[in-house]
Design a protein around this motif. Structure first.
Motif, mmCIF file in Angstrom:
data_model
loop_
_atom_site.group_PDB
_atom_site.id
_atom_site.type_symbol
_atom_site.label_atom_id
_atom_site.label_comp_id
_atom_site.label_asym_id
_atom_site.label_seq_id
_atom_site.Cartn_x
_atom_site.Cartn_y
_atom_site.Cartn_z
ATOM 1 N N LYS A 48 -49.651 19.242 11.039
ATOM 2 C CA LYS A 48 -49.216 19.347 12.582
ATOM 3 C C LYS A 48 -49.802 20.414 13.319
ATOM 4 C CE LYS A 48 -45.682 21.287 14.128
ATOM 5 N NZ LYS A 48 -45.528 22.366 15.037
ATOM 6 N N ASN A 49 -49.746 21.639 12.469
ATOM 7 C CA ASN A 49 -50.477 22.924 12.856
ATOM 8 C C ASN A 49 -52.191 22.703 12.994
ATOM 9 O OD1 ASN A 49 -47.938 24.132 13.471
ATOM 10 N ND2 ASN A 49 -47.853 25.069 11.382
ATOM 11 N N ALA A 50 -52.654 22.073 11.882
ATOM 12 C CA ALA A 50 -53.957 22.001 12.080
ATOM 13 C C ALA A 50 -54.668 21.063 13.151
ATOM 14 C CB ALA A 50 -54.441 21.114 10.629
ATOM 15 N N LEU A 51 -53.580 20.117 13.372
ATOM 16 C CA LEU A 51 -54.141 19.064 14.437
ATOM 17 C C LEU A 51 -53.892 19.838 15.828
ATOM 18 C CD1 LEU A 51 -52.360 15.935 13.398
ATOM 19 C CD2 LEU A 51 -54.909 16.331 13.682
ATOM 20 N N VAL A 52 -52.777 20.653 15.785
ATOM 21 C CA VAL A 52 -52.504 21.540 17.127
ATOM 22 C C VAL A 52 -53.921 22.585 17.361
ATOM 23 C CG1 VAL A 52 -51.038 23.089 18.226
ATOM 24 C CG2 VAL A 52 -50.154 20.969 17.319
ATOM 25 N N PHE A 53 -53.867 23.104 16.222
ATOM 26 C CA PHE A 53 -55.158 24.038 16.416
ATOM 27 C C PHE A 53 -56.401 23.318 16.585
ATOM 28 C CE2 PHE A 53 -59.038 26.122 14.341
ATOM 29 C CZ PHE A 53 -58.706 27.211 14.476
ATOM 30 N N PHE A 54 -56.799 22.355 16.600
ATOM 31 C CA PHE A 54 -57.952 21.675 17.014
ATOM 32 C C PHE A 54 -57.627 20.918 18.402
ATOM 33 C CE2 PHE A 54 -59.240 21.790 12.483
ATOM 34 C CZ PHE A 54 -60.197 22.474 12.680
ATOM 35 N N ASN A 55 -56.683 21.422 19.109
ATOM 36 C CA ASN A 55 -56.127 20.700 20.260
ATOM 37 C C ASN A 55 -55.943 19.355 20.567
ATOM 38 O OD1 ASN A 55 -56.510 23.586 21.493
ATOM 39 N ND2 ASN A 55 -58.903 22.957 21.778
ATOM 40 N N LEU A 105 -45.144 12.001 11.467
ATOM 41 C CA LEU A 105 -46.327 12.910 11.953
ATOM 42 C C LEU A 105 -46.919 12.140 13.223
ATOM 43 C CD1 LEU A 105 -47.905 15.596 12.198
ATOM 44 C CD2 LEU A 105 -49.435 14.406 10.467
ATOM 45 N N PHE A 106 -46.568 12.537 14.454
ATOM 46 C CA PHE A 106 -47.077 11.614 15.389
ATOM 47 C C PHE A 106 -48.311 12.314 15.845
ATOM 48 C CE2 PHE A 106 -42.408 10.898 15.684
ATOM 49 C CZ PHE A 106 -42.362 9.745 15.661
ATOM 50 N N LYS A 146 -46.867 16.322 16.659
ATOM 51 C CA LYS A 146 -45.361 16.453 16.708
ATOM 52 C C LYS A 146 -45.146 15.911 15.403
ATOM 53 C CE LYS A 146 -42.296 14.163 18.993
ATOM 54 N NZ LYS A 146 -41.314 13.586 19.942
ATOM 55 N N SER A 147 -44.177 16.627 14.611
ATOM 56 C CA SER A 147 -43.704 16.133 13.287
ATOM 57 C C SER A 147 -42.043 16.261 13.547
ATOM 58 C CB SER A 147 -44.020 17.073 12.286
ATOM 59 O OG SER A 147 -43.387 18.377 12.115
ATOM 60 N N THR A 148 -41.400 15.147 13.068
ATOM 61 C CA THR A 148 -39.875 15.118 13.179
ATOM 62 C C THR A 148 -39.473 14.502 11.815
ATOM 63 O OG1 THR A 148 -39.948 12.972 14.382
ATOM 64 C CG2 THR A 148 -39.800 14.662 15.565
ATOM 65 N N ALA A 149 -38.180 14.662 11.689
ATOM 66 C CA ALA A 149 -37.486 14.115 10.426
ATOM 67 C C ALA A 149 -37.163 12.844 10.774
ATOM 68 C CB ALA A 149 -36.116 14.913 9.906
#
Length: 83
Positions: A55-62, A78-79, A66-69
């Motif tokens: 998720k953080n890698a995708l957010v880093f690339f704008n 992983l959305f 979102k990830s939820t249990a």
């Protein structure tokens, strides 16, 4: 027949070591996973870590991520762009 064992000895040793290590690591990983309650949908730490890093890698690339249990099965959703 003995001739073939001497010719392929390095390969057979590698194959034997690989199968031994693979079996050992599979047993260790299964033992680790059995610590978590599947009926309560508890997720192991490695799965949570990989989901968070993805998720953080995708957010880093704008990207919108979102990830939820998951409440219906064992895992993390992983959305990516609401999908």
């Amino acid at each position: 027949m003995k001739k073939y064992f001497t010719i392929y000895k390095p390969f057979l040793l590698f194959l034997g070591k690989f199968l031994l290590v693979y079996s050992l690591l599979t047993f260790v990983y299964e033992s680790y996973l059995n610590q978590f309650d599947a009926k309560k949908f508890e997720v192991d730490g490695f799965t949570q870590l990989v989901a968070k890093q993805s998720k953080n890698a995708l957010v880093f690339f704008n990207y919108d991520a979102k990830s939820t249990a998951n409440s219906q099965e064992l895992g993390i959703n992983l959305f990516f762009n609401q999908k």
